[in-house]
Each structure stands twice: as C-alpha cells, then as structure tokens.
Write an enzyme that holds these catalytic residues in place. Sequence first.
Site, PDB file in Angstrom:
ATOM      1  N   HIS A  94       0.931  -1.172  -0.096  1.00 41.25           N
ATOM      2  CA  HIS A  94      -0.025  -0.120   0.051  1.00 41.25           C
ATOM      3  C   HIS A  94       1.042   1.220  -0.128  1.00 41.25           C
ATOM      4  O   HIS A  94       0.351   2.419  -0.268  1.00 41.25           O
ATOM      5  CB  HIS A  94      -1.007   0.075   1.105  1.00 41.25           C
ATOM      6  CG  HIS A  94      -0.411   0.279   2.416  1.00 41.25           C
ATOM      7  ND1 HIS A  94      -0.110  -0.772   3.326  1.00 41.25           N
ATOM      8  CD2 HIS A  94      -0.111   1.660   3.133  1.00 41.25           C
ATOM      9  CE1 HIS A  94       0.456  -0.126   4.394  1.00 41.25           C
ATOM     10  NE2 HIS A  94       0.259   1.146   4.332  1.00 41.25           N
ATOM     11  N   ASP A 127       0.113  -7.391   1.371  1.00 45.67           N
ATOM     12  CA  ASP A 127       0.625  -6.243   1.578  1.00 45.67           C
ATOM     13  C   ASP A 127       1.959  -6.166   1.635  1.00 45.67           C
ATOM     14  O   ASP A 127       2.714  -5.392   2.439  1.00 45.67           O
ATOM     15  CB  ASP A 127      -0.138  -5.448   2.819  1.00 45.67           C
ATOM     16  CG  ASP A 127       0.129  -4.112   3.030  1.00 45.67           C
ATOM     17  OD1 ASP A 127       0.130  -3.553   1.865  1.00 45.67           O
ATOM     18  OD2 ASP A 127       0.223  -3.461   4.076  1.00 45.67           O
ATOM     19  N   SER A 205       4.529   2.794   7.759  1.00 43.97           N
ATOM     20  CA  SER A 205       4.332   1.643   6.995  1.00 43.97           C
ATOM     21  C   SER A 205       5.649   1.148   6.166  1.00 43.97           C
ATOM     22  O   SER A 205       6.103   1.953   5.472  1.00 43.97           O
ATOM     23  CB  SER A 205       3.408   1.883   6.043  1.00 43.97           C
ATOM     24  OG  SER A 205       1.695   1.532   6.640  1.00 43.97           O
TER      25      SER A 205
END
Length: 358
Positions: A94, A127, A205
């Site tokens: 992402h 992911d 992230s």
Amino acid sequence: MTAGVAVIALVAGALGGVAAERVADGTGVYRPVDANLPAASSSGADAPEDGSVAAIAAATLPSVVSLQVSGEDGVATGSGVIIREDGYILTNNHVVAGGADGGDVVVLLADGSELPATIVGRTSDYDLAVVKIDAEGLTPLVLGDSDKVVVGDSVVAVGAPLGLDGTVTTGIVSALNRPVTAGESTDTAFINAIQTDAAINPGNSGGPLVDMDGEVVGINSAIAQPPGALQATGSIGLGFAIGSNQARRTAEQLIEQGTATYPVIGVLLDDRYTGEGVQVLTEAEGDQQPVVPGGPADDAGIRAGDVILAIDGRPVTQSDELIVAIRAKAPGDAVTLTVRTGDEERDVRVVLDEQASE
C-alpha cells in the site's frame, strides 16, 4: 476478530511532516544566558551499551529508508528496510501502489541521498512489495525468525512517521496471531499479525519491527483505530506487523519472479454463519462450488456445510482467523483441521495448494 476494534487502518502517510518553532532574538540567533546553572557531567559511556535501545537504533537506522511515492492520487510517504546490499528494499504494497501505474517512487537513504526506485514486485494479498535502487554496498538488516517471538518480548519500531525520518519507538509484543484485514474491499490484505504497543503512525508502513538482537521480526503495516474513525489518525497502542517469516518468503518470490503466491485449502466460507467455528458454504455461489473439486479440502473429505473448528489445534471463530492462519503457511505445507459434520467431529490432514496473488 475481537469485537470493538472497528477499523484496521493502513499507515502510509500523506506527504509532509510536522514543523517545530524556534525562539530566537531579533538576529535570529539563540544566545544563552549565564544563569550559573550546574555544568553537565562529562562522565558516562561514549558508545551505547550492547543490547540497549540506543545500540539497536544505531545499528538499524542506516538500513531503514523513507519512500516518497507520486501517483494519480497525489503523493504519499512510507518506510522500507534494506534486505540486500545491492539495492533491494522491502516495504508494504500500500506504500508503493500509487506509483505502480506510471507513478514515481523515490527512496531517501539514511545518509540523505535520494535515488529513484523501480517496483520489482508486489502483492496486495500480503501487503508486501519489493523495490530496487541502483546502489551497491548497502547494509541489509537480517530477517529474523518470527516464529520465535513471544508475547512480552521487547521490540523497536523504526521508520518515518509523518515524514519524520529516522524515528525510533519502543514497546513490547502485546499479542500474536492477530487476524488483521486491512485495505479496500477490492484490495484486502490478510495478515497473521504481530501486535505491538510500540508507537506506529502514518508513514511507519514498511519499516521494520526489530527485536533486541537487532533482527527484523516484522514489517510494520497497520494500526487499530476506535469505532467511527475513517482513517489512520495516530497510534493508540495497537500496531500490527507482518511476521518476518512471511515477509521473507514473499520477498524471495517477488525478487525471483516478480509475483507471489499464497496457500489455499479450496473452500468458500459462509460469512453469515454464527456459532462455533466457521462454516463451509452449503451451496454454490455463482459458478463457484463450496468445495473446489479435486482441491485439498475435497481430497481430505471436507464437504459443503461442514464446520471447521480449529487449525493445528488453534480454535477459529471467524472466517478471517482461518484465512490468515492458512496464509501464514506455505504452499505444500500440511495442516490439521478439526472438522464437524453434523454431530461428528474429526481431525483431517490437508496439504495446502497454491494460488497466484494479485
């Protein structure tokens, strides 16, 4: 998944950081005032003690990067970890998804240099993504064994929350095998996550969650948000990381072939079912059968309407729990499912099949 955690938010950040104000005199230069305060001690160690957070930070920070991704939806930031000395970097899907179709990915190294990156491969199912920069002689971090992590272990999260490069936070592993689903309904990641109370915020992230030996045990990916929150607003002490063993398997596939696979048992689960365990659909859904003919579950004797109570002795109460437990394995692995047909319970051995990831 436990009720009450209404939103699991991915934690890529919007471009930008926070600004600090500085008080100065009219010349713009800070001038100290002699107030006869005690002088600072000159004693103490010159280098951080081995095993300390300071020592882990010093060893880890040179191998953690920031990513700036430009795409149709604007610019986002995230973090990444160098996994090979020849420029391969592991991050979240992402984080880089916005740069996949004609966008740009730029990597900021710890020494301040910026290099363009290409996306080697990515998977929305886990992911995870790998990007590469044209560089040699980088210092990779070791991907440790996440299966050895236990609740209560001390961990360090490293990344660039809110664009603040080189940020280090500490905490413990607060839970394991947490079933986390994150992302859009058409682009959902299923994560058998390590839960931590180390502060994770937008921009973290793709950064590493490191143990006290300095090895990566997870890739920071998501945070929980209270009911009603529509996007990631900040840490509330519930962060989630993809285990390093899963990250290693997927990174190797992405580097070698540009795509990844995930394991399946070949059934459709009924999300409307309530009760103990999770139920296989009782009838076909469109052209999809409840149990894939000739698939692993079919070969093991699982039938439409059966209820799966546990995997490898671990009870499952929701579909997501079973899915993430299976996806934490590798294709070809064998699992033992506790299955109920009517009033009869039995254990069946299922060898996991392989499906290409999106």
